[in-house]
Design a protein around this motif. Structure first.
Motif, mmCIF file in Angstrom:
data_model
loop_
_atom_site.group_PDB
_atom_site.id
_atom_site.type_symbol
_atom_site.label_atom_id
_atom_site.label_comp_id
_atom_site.label_asym_id
_atom_site.label_seq_id
_atom_site.Cartn_x
_atom_site.Cartn_y
_atom_site.Cartn_z
ATOM 1 N N ALA A 300 0.773 -1.117 -0.235
ATOM 2 C CA ALA A 300 -0.070 0.078 -0.374
ATOM 3 C C ALA A 300 1.123 1.058 0.098
ATOM 4 O O ALA A 300 0.629 2.285 -0.502
ATOM 5 N N ALA A 301 1.996 0.943 0.709
ATOM 6 C CA ALA A 301 2.517 2.429 0.919
ATOM 7 C C ALA A 301 3.355 2.501 -0.188
ATOM 8 O O ALA A 301 3.795 3.174 -0.568
ATOM 9 N N ARG A 302 3.738 1.408 -1.585
ATOM 10 C CA ARG A 302 4.914 1.481 -2.683
ATOM 11 C C ARG A 302 3.817 1.996 -3.632
ATOM 12 O O ARG A 302 4.106 2.833 -4.307
ATOM 13 N N ALA A 303 2.328 1.535 -3.874
ATOM 14 C CA ALA A 303 1.450 2.109 -4.578
ATOM 15 C C ALA A 303 0.550 3.526 -4.252
ATOM 16 O O ALA A 303 1.043 4.373 -5.008
ATOM 17 N N ASP A 304 1.125 4.239 -3.263
ATOM 18 C CA ASP A 304 1.176 5.933 -2.634
ATOM 19 C C ASP A 304 1.970 6.369 -3.163
ATOM 20 O O ASP A 304 2.159 7.641 -3.810
ATOM 21 N N ALA A 305 2.689 6.065 -3.023
ATOM 22 C CA ALA A 305 4.859 6.434 -3.903
ATOM 23 C C ALA A 305 4.338 6.353 -4.990
ATOM 24 O O ALA A 305 4.894 8.036 -5.410
ATOM 25 N N LEU A 306 3.916 6.039 -6.028
ATOM 26 C CA LEU A 306 4.257 5.552 -7.437
ATOM 27 C C LEU A 306 2.961 6.427 -7.708
ATOM 28 O O LEU A 306 2.971 7.135 -8.737
ATOM 29 N N ALA A 307 1.924 6.691 -7.105
ATOM 30 C CA ALA A 307 0.871 7.199 -7.238
ATOM 31 C C ALA A 307 1.091 9.171 -7.525
ATOM 32 O O ALA A 307 0.264 9.646 -8.162
ATOM 33 N N MET A 308 1.648 9.304 -6.484
ATOM 34 C CA MET A 308 2.189 10.549 -6.385
ATOM 35 C C MET A 308 2.515 11.282 -8.471
ATOM 36 O O MET A 308 2.648 12.646 -8.550
ATOM 37 N N ARG A 309 3.016 10.427 -8.614
ATOM 38 C CA ARG A 309 3.703 10.857 -9.718
ATOM 39 C C ARG A 309 2.852 10.527 -11.123
ATOM 40 O O ARG A 309 3.544 10.631 -11.887
ATOM 41 N N LEU A 310 1.486 9.921 -10.957
ATOM 42 C CA LEU A 310 0.445 9.498 -12.017
ATOM 43 C C LEU A 310 -0.407 10.706 -11.360
ATOM 44 O O LEU A 310 -0.861 11.124 -10.743
ATOM 45 N N GLN A 311 -1.351 10.415 -13.249
ATOM 46 C CA GLN A 311 -2.650 11.441 -13.188
ATOM 47 C C GLN A 311 -3.599 10.549 -13.661
ATOM 48 O O GLN A 311 -2.768 9.738 -15.367
ATOM 49 N N GLY A 312 -4.553 11.382 -14.325
ATOM 50 C CA GLY A 312 -5.361 10.802 -15.045
ATOM 51 C C GLY A 312 -5.259 9.272 -15.484
ATOM 52 O O GLY A 312 -5.349 8.426 -14.629
ATOM 53 N N MET A 313 -5.811 8.791 -16.224
ATOM 54 C CA MET A 313 -5.337 7.369 -16.828
ATOM 55 C C MET A 313 -4.951 6.551 -16.615
ATOM 56 O O MET A 313 -5.360 5.712 -16.091
ATOM 57 N N ALA A 314 -3.955 6.610 -16.554
ATOM 58 C CA ALA A 314 -2.417 6.136 -15.814
ATOM 59 C C ALA A 314 -2.275 6.066 -14.234
ATOM 60 O O ALA A 314 -2.811 5.416 -13.848
ATOM 61 N N LEU A 315 -3.244 6.915 -13.452
ATOM 62 C CA LEU A 315 -2.916 6.584 -12.353
ATOM 63 C C LEU A 315 -4.666 6.115 -11.958
ATOM 64 O O LEU A 315 -4.441 5.239 -11.087
ATOM 65 N N GLN A 316 -5.264 6.140 -13.301
ATOM 66 C CA GLN A 316 -7.041 4.987 -12.766
ATOM 67 C C GLN A 316 -6.006 3.459 -13.380
ATOM 68 O O GLN A 316 -6.659 2.723 -11.858
ATOM 69 N N ALA A 317 -5.427 3.924 -13.509
ATOM 70 C CA ALA A 317 -5.014 1.788 -14.337
ATOM 71 C C ALA A 317 -3.591 1.483 -12.805
ATOM 72 O O ALA A 317 -4.167 0.588 -12.553
ATOM 73 N N HIS A 318 -3.311 2.350 -12.482
ATOM 74 C CA HIS A 318 -2.150 2.234 -11.249
ATOM 75 C C HIS A 318 -2.871 1.571 -9.862
ATOM 76 O O HIS A 318 -3.083 0.568 -9.652
ATOM 77 N N VAL A 319 -4.649 2.039 -9.530
ATOM 78 C CA VAL A 319 -5.262 1.958 -8.259
ATOM 79 C C VAL A 319 -5.643 1.356 -8.969
ATOM 80 O O VAL A 319 -6.165 -0.077 -8.011
ATOM 81 N N ALA A 320 -6.774 0.690 -10.045
ATOM 82 C CA ALA A 320 -7.434 -0.489 -10.916
ATOM 83 C C ALA A 320 -6.682 -2.053 -10.142
ATOM 84 O O ALA A 320 -6.056 -2.893 -10.118
ATOM 85 N N ALA A 321 -4.836 -1.885 -10.461
ATOM 86 C CA ALA A 321 -3.925 -2.899 -10.630
ATOM 87 C C ALA A 321 -4.218 -3.040 -9.075
ATOM 88 O O ALA A 321 -3.830 -4.333 -8.288
ATOM 89 N N PHE A 322 -3.519 -2.631 -8.535
ATOM 90 C CA PHE A 322 -3.398 -2.040 -6.806
ATOM 91 C C PHE A 322 -4.872 -3.582 -6.736
ATOM 92 O O PHE A 322 -4.452 -4.139 -5.385
ATOM 93 N N GLU A 323 -6.185 -2.693 -6.308
ATOM 94 C CA GLU A 323 -7.501 -3.918 -6.470
ATOM 95 C C GLU A 323 -7.561 -5.376 -7.093
ATOM 96 O O GLU A 323 -7.095 -6.358 -6.215
ATOM 97 N N ARG A 324 -6.883 -4.991 -8.005
ATOM 98 C CA ARG A 324 -6.722 -6.938 -8.629
ATOM 99 C C ARG A 324 -5.570 -7.573 -7.651
ATOM 100 O O ARG A 324 -5.815 -8.864 -7.878
ATOM 101 N N LEU A 325 -4.362 -7.233 -7.508
ATOM 102 C CA LEU A 325 -3.659 -7.199 -6.763
ATOM 103 C C LEU A 325 -3.569 -8.274 -5.435
ATOM 104 O O LEU A 325 -3.761 -8.689 -4.743
#
Ligand code: SAH
Length: 352
Positions: A300-325
């Motif tokens: 979760a901490a790693r996901a937060d750190a990566l999320a800081m650098r993302l926005q828009g579709m890329a951020l949505q995909a990243h959040v969805a990937a975290f949920e999926r795993l």
């Protein structure tokens, strides 16, 4: 009809029905017509998506887990880092990238890949150039050294045999031919010493599955780790002493009839982690759900750190990937992690 269907029908007509294990082995690994020999199964264009292809975080967590265990065991100078069934090599690449900063770890590593498909070996070579990997056909050639090992969605691809309980005996599911087409049937029931331990937990008429190749593989992993040190992470979908028919075919991200297009669909079955743990009994085996394991390791901490650098579709995909795993309704609960360590070493991070 696929070319492999024609070959199998001719073989069965000549010599009789074959076991599901024989059928799966031909469909997956036939040198000319087998699924892994000819197809690119992974990713959005393929038939399924695996955890390392969903997010780089999966390999990062597994890599750091094993590197910490290497430190916990005194940072031995020469160790094997092995992967069973590396697919495109993504998991190994992410593990190696994430552990670059662990002093001395990469210098100690010999990277070994166990891969049956020559085509996928070439893909892995490309992904992992710079790390001088070597390839093996099986675990027999692993050196007598501490062994750190990962296997993601490897055991589900190994051929299974399937049996239905009939009193004190078992009828085996077989593939035969009827009206010129492949069809499932059952052999006459026979008592099987090999399945004696399943009489206690299997009702009459229920189905169980066993994977003949898994036992010797886990025994070898358990012995190497018990003798020389190391740690293994086996990740797959499945359960503990499960019952029921889990033999399935996947094509274009959906289920299909496993007999319909031999060679074109991926064939798998759920993994029985109880059998894997029993076979590795010379070492310590701990099983937990994938979601709990990744969250324990701090995904979760790693996901937060990566999320800081993302926005828009890329951020949505990243959040969805975290949920999926991690989410129980997605891969978090159905997928399990079996962790193997020497009994005297600390448990692998995230598993205790
Ligand atoms: N671990 C990868 C790929 C999983 S697919 C990922 O998570 O994306 C299964 C992999 O195991 C493929 O690389 C396939 O070629 C390999 N494989 C299947 N049966 C095998 C066998 N009997 N021996 C060695 N490799 C095998």
């Amino acid at each position: 009809m696929t070319p492999l269907a024609r070959l199998l029908i001719a073989r069965i007509a000549a010599t009789g029905p074959i076991t599901l294990a024989d059928y799966m082995a031909e469909c997956l690994l036939h040198p000319a017509h087998g699924y892994y020999a000819t197809r690119e199964p992974f990713g959005a264009q393929g038939d399924f998506i695996t955890a390392p292809e969903i997010s780089q975080m999966f390999g990062e967590m597994l890599g750091l887990c094993l590197a910490q265990s290497w430190l916990d065991q005194g940072a031995p100078a020469r160790v094997t880092l092995a992967e069973l069934g590396p697919g495109r090599g993504t998991l190994m690449a992410d593990m190696l990238r994430a552990t670059r900063g662990v002093p001395g770890f990469h210098a100690a590593l010999q990277v070994v890949l166990v891969e049956a498909s020559p085509r996928l070996r070439a893909v892995q070579q490309d992904t992992l150039k710079g790390h001088a990997p070597t390839w093996l056909d099986d675990l027999g050639g692993l050196p007598d050294a501490p062994l750190f090992l990962v296997a993601n969605e490897f055991f589900d691809a190994l051929p299974i045999r399937q049996f239905t309980r009939a009193g004190q005996a078992w009828a085996e599911t077989v593939v035969g031919v009827a009206d010129g087409a492949l069809t499932l049937g059952r052999s006459s029931p026979v008592p099987l010493g090999l399945l004696a331990h399943r009489l206690a937990d299997t009702a009459d008429g229920n189905i169980i599955e066993m994977c003949p190749a898994a036992g010797p593989i886990m025994q070898r992993i358990g012995q190497l780790i018990a003798t020389h040190g190391g740690g293994a992470l086996i990740v797959d979908y499945g359960g503990w002493n499960g019952t029921g028919d889990t033999f399935q075919a996947l094509r274009h991200h959906g289920h299909t009839d496993p007999l319909a297009e031999p060679g074109l669909a991926d064939l798998t079955a759920h993994v029985d982690f109880a059998a894997l743990a029993r076979a590795a009994a010379s070492a310590r085996a701990t099983c937990l759900p994938q979601g709990a394991f990744l969250l324990n390791l701090g995904i979760a901490a790693r996901a937060d750190a990566l999320a800081m650098r993302l926005q828009g579709m890329a951020l949505q995909a990243h959040v969805a990937a975290f949920e999926r795993l991690t989410a129980p309704a997605q891969m978090g609960q159905l997928f399990k992690v079996l962790a193997i360590t020497p009994t005297q070493a600390p448990p692998l991070p995230g598993t205790a």
